[in-house]
Write a protein that holds these residues in place. Sequence first.
Motif: not given
Length: 322
Positions: A222, A226-227, A277-280, A284, A286
Amino acid sequence: MTPTAIRGALAVLAFGVGPAVMAQGTFQTLDPSYGGETARRGFYGGFAVSGEAAYRDADLLDRVEPGAPAPSDLSLAARLDYALLPQVDLALVAELTGAAQNGRMGLSWVVVKPYWHNEGTDYAIRVAVDPVSEGGLGFRQTDVAFLSTTALSPTVTSDLSIGLRRLRTGYSDPAPGEIDLDPDAEPVFADDRLNGSTTGLVRTRAVGQSVRGAWGYNVLFDPAGSRFAFGLVAEAADYTILRADGGLAEGDVGAEPEEGASDRVRSAVGWARVGVEFSRPYYQLAPFVSVPMFTLADVQGEPVRHGPRLEKLRVGLRLTLR
């Protein structure tokens, strides 16, 4: 070495020097480095606060002897990252497992990490030290690593890290026939003096080094970064366990302990790690899973050999506020 001393030697490697500062060695998988670590700064403001909780079988070698306390399977850690300079970070890492068990908490690592960028690749040098000094021997643990992060495409990156860790630490262990080993006892170092309350203790020191490395790929999914992360983590360690018998009568606090037995512990372990890893912008989240792919060790000439073991997997979650 006596069975109690053997348990003590393993406890040094499994728990470091007590609950306040847990060593991150072959026998203890919790580590602030090499697992999901990159050469890029992961926060945008002046600082970030993160916490990690993980559940794993801490007894990786299955060597807890009858009567010995079992290591904790739950690990808790906290980390504060601060942008010391535009391209230099300072981090403080605290092990919270001891605080959850007995109300004591200690600082595990102080980390300095300078960054730079060159031709599409990010680089960093990380220097981490256990902040507790061991007299003239310096810090109990020192870890120096080189890291790189390369963009292979707009959605794929590769991480590489390799480092060397040095351990010089000691603690006290009851002599045979005395009280049971207490992993929550405060460490007693080789230059400490015995008093009447510690007569009969065996002072044990672990000295050695380990080479560690990690290699992995990240797939971005995204615009926020996020990865999915896939990686391998490996460590090869060589430690010498030195034991000195106290054997001092009360009042002989200035005497030197007699030299005792020594032992060598050599080991290698490899892990496969998968995470998301959901990043905002402000946080984060993870979750991750690590599985030991192989475990090799030689303790007092006794070999330990294991292939992949799903029952020893580690499951964890890291939350970062930035």
